[in-house]
Design an enzyme around this catalytic site. Structure first.
Site, short mmCIF file in Angstrom:
data_model
loop_
_atom_site.label_atom_id
_atom_site.label_comp_id
_atom_site.label_asym_id
_atom_site.label_seq_id
_atom_site.Cartn_x
_atom_site.Cartn_y
_atom_site.Cartn_z
N ARG A 290 0.81 -1.22 0.00
CA ARG A 290 0.00 0.00 0.00
C ARG A 290 0.85 1.28 0.00
NH1 ARG A 290 -5.07 -0.15 2.23
NH2 ARG A 290 -4.40 -2.03 3.30
N CYS A 359 -26.51 -3.18 -8.17
CA CYS A 359 -27.72 -3.38 -7.37
C CYS A 359 -27.40 -3.99 -6.02
CB CYS A 359 -28.70 -4.25 -8.14
SG CYS A 359 -29.51 -3.32 -9.42
#
Ligand code: LLP
Length: 431
Positions: A290, A359
């Site tokens: 990271r 959705c």
């Protein structure tokens, strides 16, 4: 390391390390708007110059605290596996820590020498072992990190007698979310007390070169204490077992996702790591992912729908063309990513919920966050998207994965094409 790689590394390490953090506000809006206009959205933008700065800053920090200046920094490839990123970190003198056969192949193909590649095998599928050991037989002198006695048996039965390290379960973990706190979980590594016996056995069959542990991901603040404890335990273990080339204490260095959060003082972290490790007759190795790529990347997404928040809310919902399939971190870890409206100029702020097209209710980038009043067609940028952004993208809801542009030396080029709808069904053929 090859001579060529050593040469590259020496040059690169002389380069600038840049500021300790690059905020979303530091990106140039007109440039980002231009890239979105040219390549469409959603679009990942990765700045290789920033990747290089982060890599060099890490190397300097860890080398400075090392008596011989030879601490080993291995980039955790899983954070971003793009070829251009891998090439950049290799040139900056980092090694490659890989979590799968696919990552090993990508690292070797991007130019890492076998000696610079470490394969940290977690419950490795047989196919992965076969592929990695094929590369080893072809001459890649890579290091395999085994996290179970079982894995040693499987390596023996495949005739592997190369460089081996053992992953230790240090009994202590840390991280930004329970889902990425690995250190104490039984899934990872060999229980601390059993490691000396296992290593003694392993020395008969392998070239035992190291011990390895990883606390977790996104370590900052109080978690640093847990990390230091892990490092101290690894130091003790290294002194107990002796005769090691390296002690790898993992990655996990956090980055500030929130606008006002201070960055880690990586030089201080490196000093504290060395102090916690104590005197060991082995090289200190770390494997951050990271830290190298997070603030080198943004995700651009366009607003397609604006509607009222409903209820008593004064806010609005801004529907955008990126979603949890593009950047999964908010849905999976409730992760915070800074959001900037690149179109808004002096507009009033109101509570904005930024929602994707998938959705699922989890498909939200923020809820009721104060942001400039959005309008259809606005371009939004999400910060710190360089780590675990594109990598965790999926095609759920039959959404093709986005394109990626890389920036280097003032120029931009397309590094990954946008996935096509045809590509989504290609594996099915006519079936
Ligand atoms: N080494 C090992 C053995 C690891 O498992 C990891 C990350 C690293 C190094 C690098 O950790 P880093 O420096 O990048 O924190 N998808 C999650 C992160 C999962 C990390 C998994 N292992 C996220 O988006 O936060």
């Amino acid at each position: 390391m090859s001579e060529e790689a050593v040469g590259d590394a020496a040059d690169a390490t002389d380069g600038p390390t840049g500021p300790a953090v690059r905020r979303l506000a530091d990106w140039t809006a007109p440039d980002l708007r231009g890239l979105a206009a040219e390549h469409g959205t959603p679009l990942y933008v990765t700045d290789l110059d920033r990747v290089r700065e982060n890599a060099i800053r890490l190397r300097r920090a860890f080398d400075a605290g090392d008596e011989d200046g030879d601490a080993d920094v291995r980039y955790a490839v899983k954070a971003h596996t793009g070829r251009a990123v891998l090439r950049t970190v290799r040139e900056a003198g980092l090694g490659a820590e890989c979590a799968s056969a696919g990552e090993v192949v990508r690292a070797l193909d991007a130019g890492f020498e076998g000696r610079e590649v470490q394969y940290t095998a977690v419950n490795p599928p047989s196919g992965d072992l076969d592929i990695v050991l094929d590369r080893w037989r072809d001459g890649a002198d890579l290091t395999v990190v085994a996290g179970a006695a079982d894995t040693l048996d499987r390596l023996r039965s495949r005739g592997f007698d190369g460089r081996l390290a053992v992953r230790v379960n240090p009994g202590v973990g840390a991280g930004h979310h329970e889902k990425v706190t690995t250190g104490g979980h039984a899934k990872f590594g060999v229980p601390y007390d059993r490691v000396p016996g296992l290593l003694a056995d392993a020395r008969a069959d392998f070239d035992v070169v190291g011990i390895h542990a990883h606390a977790g991901s996104g370590i900052s603040g109080d978690d640093l204490d847990a990390h230091r404890e892990l490092v101290a335990r690894m130091g003790e273990l290294a002194r107990e077992v002796g005769d090691l080339e390296f002690v790898d204490v993992g990655g996990g260095f956090g980055v500030p996702y929130r606008e006002a959060e201070p960055p880690l003082d990586i030089a201080a972290v490196a000093d504290a790591t060395r102090e916690a490790l104590g005197e060991v007759d082995a090289v200190l190795a770390v494997e951050p992912g990271r830290y190298v790529v997070a603030d080198a990347g943004v995700l651009l997404t366009r607003v397609n729908t604006v509607k009222e928040g409903g209820g008593d809310e004064s806010g609005v919902v801004a529907g955008v063309d990126a979603g949890m399939t593009t950047l999964l971190r908010p849905a999976m870890y409730d992760a915070y990513h800074a959001i900037r409206n690149l179109a808004a100029d002096g507009r009033a702020e109101l509570p904005v919920t930024v929602a994707g097209p998938v959705c699922e209710t989890a498909d939200l980038f923020c809820e009721e966050r104060p942001l400039p009043t959005p309008e259809r067609g606005d371009l939004l940028a999400l910060g710190n998207a360089g780590a675990y952004g594109y990598e965790m993208a999926s095609t759920y809801n039959s959404r093709p994965r986005p394109a990626e542009v890389v920036l280097e030396g003032g120029t931009a080029r397309l590094a990954r094409e946008r996935e096509s709808l045809d590509a989504l069904t290609a594996l099915e053929g006519d079936r």
